[in-house]
Every structure is written in structure tokens, then in C-alpha cells.
Design an enzyme around this catalytic site. Structure first.
Site: not given
Ligand code: ZN
Length: 159
Positions: A46, A51, A90-91, A132-133, A136
């Protein structure tokens, strides 16, 4: 399509609330394409627009079950129940993970890339990814909710 630079934890853009998308302009379409390319290239499940430094309520998710990507514009979690606790990454914090408790079942509403409204019911990993997204988009990282320490991982799927 183009790869975008993924912002890392500590970048102030990750702590800001994102604005709603009013219409899918060519700029938003390009953003979505670039987010998909960036997410797949990074082996993520995701990615949220902040991000890649864009404060818009857009997320892309693909948990790798072959259904193709889920594109959510202006996502809202309408209902949630149950709990699941698992390692989450997380990226924006590559190579790390931590235990996070999330709802095990969510119902969410969003708009697709054609700005058509839809609802989705999700469990387990998909429910976790949506939560999670959406976090963000409100400027929150999973690191705020970790139970215990953040640990190093070899190759865990990251969101
Ligand atoms: Zn993330």
C-alpha cells in the site's frame, strides 16, 4: 508513468492532514499511475499520497491476491469490528516492522479513479492495509501505535 520518491519517517509531510480530492484531474490520474508504479517497485502492499509528498486523500493498495490494485480516493472507514495483532511495516520506514493491533473487519467507502463511489468490506490483511493507509491521510504513522519495539525485518511486505 514515473517513479516518485518515497518520503521517509521524519519528513514533516507525513504528519500533515491531506485534502479531499474534488475531481479526478489529469494531475490526479498521473499521481495514481505513479503511486502504483512506485508501490510495486518498492514491493509494498500500500501507498498513500503523502508518502510521495502529495497532500491529497488518495491511496493505492494491493495485497497480492491477484485482484489487481485497489484505488481509494477520499476513503472513509464507516464501520469496524474485531481485532488483529500482527507485524506491520511501512515504505516510509523500510526494513522495519512492529506489532500493531487493528480491526479485523472494516467497511469503507471511497471513490475509484473514475470518481465513482464504492463500498468495500475487508478482513485481515486488507482491513489492516486500509486502516494503515487512511491513517497516513490524517498524518499518522503506524509507529505511533506500535506495541513493544520496532524491529528489523529482512523482507516483510511494507505498506
Ligand atoms: Zn505506511
Amino acid at each position: 508513468m514515473a517513479l516518485r520518491t518515497i518520503r521517509m519517517l521524519g519528513d514533516p509531510v507525513l504528519n500533515k492532514a491531506c485534502k479531499e480530492v474534488k475531481e479526478v484531474t489529469p494531475k490526479i490520474s498521473t499521481l495514481i499511475s505513479d503511486m502504483l508504479e512506485t508501490m510495486y517497485e518498492a514491493n509494498g502492499v500500500g501507498l498513500a499520497a503523502p508518502q510521495v509528498g502529495i497532500l491529497k486523500r488518495v491511496v493505492t493498495i494491493d495485497i497480492g491476491e491477484g485482484d489487481g490494485p485497489l484505488i481509494m480516493i477520499n476513503p472513509v472507514i464507516l464501520a469496524s469490528d474485531g481485532t488483529q495483532t500482527a507485524g506491520e511495516g511501512c515504505l516510509s520506514l523500510p526494513g522495519k516492522a512492529g506489532q500493531v493491533t487493528r480491526p479485523n473487519h472494516v467497511i469503507a467507502r471511497a471513490y475509484n479513479e473514475k470518481m465513482e463511489e464504492f463500498e468495500i468490506e475487508a478482513t485481515e490483511l486488507l482491513a489492516r492495509a486500509i486502516c494503515h493507509e487512511v491513517d497516513h491521510l490524517d498524518g499518522h504513522m503506524y509507529t505511533e501505535f506500535v506495541e513493544g519495539d520496532i524491529y528489523d525485518v529482512e523482507e516483510e511486505e511494507e505498506e
